[in-house]
Design a protein around this motif. Structure first.
Motif, PDB file in Angstrom:
ATOM      1  N   SER A  48       0.831  -1.208   0.000  1.00 42.40           N
ATOM      2  CA  SER A  48       0.000   0.000   0.000  1.00 42.40           C
ATOM      3  C   SER A  48       0.858   1.247   0.000  1.00 42.40           C
ATOM      4  CB  SER A  48      -0.924  -0.001   1.224  1.00 42.40           C
ATOM      5  OG  SER A  48      -1.870  -1.042   1.156  1.00 42.40           O
ATOM      6  N   TRP A  49       1.913   1.240   0.809  1.00 38.86           N
ATOM      7  CA  TRP A  49       2.778   2.419   0.870  1.00 38.86           C
ATOM      8  C   TRP A  49       3.479   2.660  -0.459  1.00 38.86           C
ATOM      9  CZ3 TRP A  49       8.082   3.171   0.298  1.00 38.86           C
ATOM     10  CH2 TRP A  49       8.528   4.464   0.616  1.00 38.86           C
ATOM     11  N   LEU A  50       4.064   1.603  -1.036  1.00 43.19           N
ATOM     12  CA  LEU A  50       4.806   1.783  -2.278  1.00 43.19           C
ATOM     13  C   LEU A  50       3.889   2.209  -3.421  1.00 43.19           C
ATOM     14  CD1 LEU A  50       7.662   1.587  -3.469  1.00 43.19           C
ATOM     15  CD2 LEU A  50       7.052  -0.719  -4.267  1.00 43.19           C
ATOM     16  N   SER A  51       2.660   1.706  -3.441  1.00 40.49           N
ATOM     17  CA  SER A  51       1.738   2.056  -4.518  1.00 40.49           C
ATOM     18  C   SER A  51       1.388   3.539  -4.500  1.00 40.49           C
ATOM     19  CB  SER A  51       0.459   1.210  -4.444  1.00 40.49           C
ATOM     20  OG  SER A  51      -0.301   1.532  -3.287  1.00 40.49           O
ATOM     21  N   GLY A  52       1.584   4.185  -3.363  1.00 40.86           N
ATOM     22  CA  GLY A  52       1.311   5.613  -3.263  1.00 40.86           C
ATOM     23  C   GLY A  52       2.487   6.503  -3.627  1.00 40.86           C
TER      24      GLY A  52
END
Length: 249
Positions: A48-52
């Protein structure tokens, strides 16, 4: 072990973890027993963090949890895994990978960390339990007791701690975890992010360069030049190449 609901899920044999993976269309489901929920939920948070951040990769579709375990549903990353690329594409792919890994390492405000001391402690636990997988070791290292390999890691860690360059590392930057567009050879996504976090940049550089050598029989120079470190520190490369196989067990 929890399984995804509905019909049409096809088992996928992938990776080395204690999870079961299924695919249905453009969605993957990674499932685990109750003992693996904490680790899988940590991977969910990292995806989730990397996708942002704008870097290519999967996105979280859903998260399921019950007394039977956990199930992480993510989008499929387009393209093909790096270990499946034909030899003629390796040069361009290495340069693309170097640029993307440098971009990953340049990210800021990452909430996840992999302190070197914690990684060494994990290795010590694996060695203590006699759980080191010999398949992850070189022929030379298989001739040495795991306790001696660990002792070398501990001894060399004093030097590595002095020259640490903390960045956002993938943590398992091996070719099966990096996808490429088969035509443009641009990186289309990074997968298996369970070890993503702040660590020394050589934790990634060591694994990627040895993979390029072992899987592609390639000189990693194009990758290193594109990354921006054409003359890497051989001591740190050796250190992290030795440490990593001691942590899987």
């Amino acid at each position: 072990m929890l399984k995804p609901s509905g019909d049409g899920w096809v088992p996928v044999e992938v990776g080395e973890s204690d999870t079961t993976v299924y695919r249905r269309g453009d969605v993957y489901a990674k499932c685990c027993a109750p003992s693996g929920v904490a680790e899988l939920s940590a991977e969910r948070d990292r995806i989730s963090w990397l996708s942002g951040t704008g870097l290519p990769g999967a996105t979280v579709v859903d998260w399921l949890e019950s007394v039977e375990g956990g199930c992480l549903l993510t989008t499929a990353v387009p393209g093909v895994a790096g270990d499946l690329l034909p030899a003629g594409s390796h040069g361009r792919a290495m340069r693309s990978l170097g640029r993307v890994l440098r971009e990953l390492h340049s990210l800021e405000n990452c909430p996840f960390e992999r302190p070197l001391g914690d990684v060494i402690s994990s290795a010590a636990d694996v060695v203590r339990r006699g759980a080191v997988n010999p398949d992850f070791l070189t022929d030379e290292w298989r001739k040495v007791a795991p306790e001696e390999l660990l002792a070398e890691v501990v001894a060399e860690s004093t030097y590595v701690e002095k020259v640490l360059e903390p960045v956002v590392c993938h943590g398992d930057a091996c070719l099966p975890n990096i996808f490429f567009d088969p035509d443009t050879l641009e990186v289309t996504g990074l997968i298996d992010l369970g070890r993503l976090g702040i660590a020394d940049r050589y934790a990634d550089l060591a694994l990627t360069t040895i993979q390029l050598h072992d899987e592609w029989s390639a000189d990693p120079a194009p990758f290193l030049e594109a990354y921006g470190v054409p003359d890497p520190d051989p001591r740190r490369l050796h250190f992290f190449r030795l440490l990593d196989p001691l942590t899987w067990g």
